[in-house]
Design a protein around this motif. Structure first.
Motif, short mmCIF file in Angstrom:
data_model
loop_
_atom_site.label_atom_id
_atom_site.label_comp_id
_atom_site.label_asym_id
_atom_site.label_seq_id
_atom_site.Cartn_x
_atom_site.Cartn_y
_atom_site.Cartn_z
N ALA A 159 -24.10 12.09 18.91
CA ALA A 159 -23.53 12.36 20.23
C ALA A 159 -24.55 13.02 21.14
N ALA A 160 -25.35 13.93 20.59
CA ALA A 160 -26.39 14.59 21.39
C ALA A 160 -27.45 13.59 21.82
N GLU A 161 -27.85 12.70 20.91
CA GLU A 161 -28.85 11.68 21.26
C GLU A 161 -28.32 10.77 22.36
N SER A 162 -27.05 10.37 22.26
CA SER A 162 -26.46 9.51 23.28
C SER A 162 -26.46 10.20 24.64
N ALA A 163 -26.06 11.46 24.67
CA ALA A 163 -26.01 12.21 25.94
C ALA A 163 -27.39 12.34 26.55
N LEU A 164 -28.40 12.61 25.73
CA LEU A 164 -29.76 12.76 26.24
C LEU A 164 -30.31 11.44 26.76
N LEU A 165 -30.02 10.36 26.05
CA LEU A 165 -30.49 9.05 26.49
C LEU A 165 -29.85 8.65 27.81
N TYR A 166 -28.53 8.80 27.89
CA TYR A 166 -27.84 8.44 29.13
C TYR A 166 -28.31 9.31 30.31
N ARG A 167 -28.51 10.61 30.06
CA ARG A 167 -28.93 11.49 31.15
C ARG A 167 -30.32 11.11 31.63
N ALA A 168 -31.24 10.86 30.70
CA ALA A 168 -32.59 10.46 31.09
C ALA A 168 -32.57 9.12 31.83
N LEU A 169 -31.73 8.22 31.36
CA LEU A 169 -31.63 6.90 32.00
C LEU A 169 -31.04 7.01 33.40
N SER A 170 -30.07 7.89 33.57
CA SER A 170 -29.39 8.01 34.87
C SER A 170 -30.32 8.52 35.97
N ARG A 171 -31.38 9.21 35.59
CA ARG A 171 -32.32 9.72 36.61
C ARG A 171 -33.08 8.58 37.28
N PHE A 172 -33.17 7.45 36.61
CA PHE A 172 -33.89 6.30 37.15
C PHE A 172 -32.95 5.13 37.48
N ALA A 173 -31.78 5.14 36.85
CA ALA A 173 -30.79 4.09 37.07
C ALA A 173 -29.45 4.78 37.32
N PRO A 174 -29.14 5.09 38.58
CA PRO A 174 -27.94 5.88 38.92
C PRO A 174 -26.63 5.27 38.43
N GLU A 175 -26.61 4.00 38.16
CA GLU A 175 -25.37 3.37 37.70
C GLU A 175 -24.92 3.90 36.34
N TYR A 176 -25.81 4.63 35.64
CA TYR A 176 -25.45 5.20 34.35
C TYR A 176 -25.03 6.66 34.44
N GLU A 177 -24.85 7.17 35.65
CA GLU A 177 -24.43 8.57 35.83
C GLU A 177 -23.07 8.83 35.18
N ALA A 178 -22.12 7.93 35.38
CA ALA A 178 -20.79 8.12 34.79
C ALA A 178 -20.86 8.12 33.27
N ASP A 179 -21.71 7.27 32.71
CA ASP A 179 -21.87 7.26 31.26
C ASP A 179 -22.48 8.56 30.76
N ALA A 180 -23.45 9.10 31.52
CA ALA A 180 -24.07 10.36 31.13
C ALA A 180 -23.05 11.49 31.12
N ARG A 181 -22.22 11.53 32.15
CA ARG A 181 -21.20 12.58 32.22
C ARG A 181 -20.19 12.45 31.09
N ARG A 182 -19.78 11.21 30.81
CA ARG A 182 -18.84 10.99 29.72
C ARG A 182 -19.43 11.42 28.39
#
Length: 248
Positions: A202-225
């Motif tokens: 779960a921690a790895e998923s959150a970190l990956l989504y958060r890092a990805l969202s900084r460059f691809a804003p469409e993944y912001e909701a996934d990062a928050r989830r």
């Protein structure tokens, strides 16, 4: 051999579409059977063909395994959903150009070419692109999916073994059987019990989504989830259900 490989891909695609049709029509067990048949064909294809760019193969294999895992979960097949969740993690990780490392994401997104999707695998035309961000997100989703299942089924003891084919050097030989994939444990989780593995994924998923969202804003909701789910797991609150994201 080329003809046989082509036939395997066509069979895998046909089974994938059949599985989705059964799922849409409310026939879960027929959907599961078709998903399993399609995954077997993808395994056979990868074993037969070594010269192609494997990005689309891994992406398709991982996406299909995630869909089957979700279908197994909805059907109440607790042990099987955990097993195929592990298969989905292996395939999705291998399709991730960042290799599950958030620090590599900026370089990957800037340096990795958005290669045309192999049209025989994903059914797209020549203009369809498989962007690096989509492949990174697949790895993040697979981690979230397996973590959610471990949280949902804490008393189910599915078989697992340390290491997975890509790290054991058994990748090609492993494709001859399903067992190395449905028993796989991420290198970052070797030696952990199920609860600790859940938190790590779960921690790895959150970190990956958060890092990805900084460059691809469409993944912001996934990062928050993912961050919300991780916080819930750490606090011990009850799961609200598996909520997969990703691209279908």
């Amino acid at each position: 051999m080329a003809f046989d490989a082509e036939s395997l891909v066509r069979a895998a695609l046909a089974a994938w579409e059949e599985a989705r049709a059964h799922e849409a029509a409310g026939r879960p067990y027929k959907a599961i059977s078709a998903y399993r048949r399609g995954l077997t064909r993808f395994l056979g294809y990868r074993r037969s063909v070594h010269s192609l760019d494997t990005a689309a193969i891994y992406y398709a294999f991982g996406a299909m395994a995630r869909e089957m895992t979700q279908q197994l979960d909805r059907a109440g097949a607790q042990r099987k959903s955990l097993e195929y969740g592990r298969m989905a993690l292996v395939a999705s990780h291998l399709g991730d150009p960042a290799g599950g490392d958030p620090q590599r994401i900026p370089g990957v997104l800037n340096a990795t070419r958005a290669a045309p999707v192999h049209q025989r695998v994903l059914g797209g035309g020549q203009g369809l692109l498989l962007a690096p961000a989509v492949r990174v997100a697949g790895g993040a989703e697979a981690r979230a999916l397996l973590a959610g299942l471990l949280r949902k089924y804490p008393k189910v003891r599915a078989r697992k073994r340390a290491g997975w084919p890509v790290d054991s050097g058994d990748w090609e030989r492993g494709f001859r059987a399903v067992e190395p994939y449905i028993q796989a444990v991420s290198p970052s989780c070797v030696g952990l019990d199920d609860h600790a593995e859940m938190l790590q994924l779960a921690a790895e998923s959150a970190l990956l989504y958060r890092a990805l969202s900084r460059f691809a804003p469409e993944y912001e909701a996934d990062a928050r989830r993912a961050e919300k789910d991780l916080a819930g797991m750490r606090s011990g609150s009850r799961p609200s259900g598996i909520r997969p994201s990703g691209v279908r």
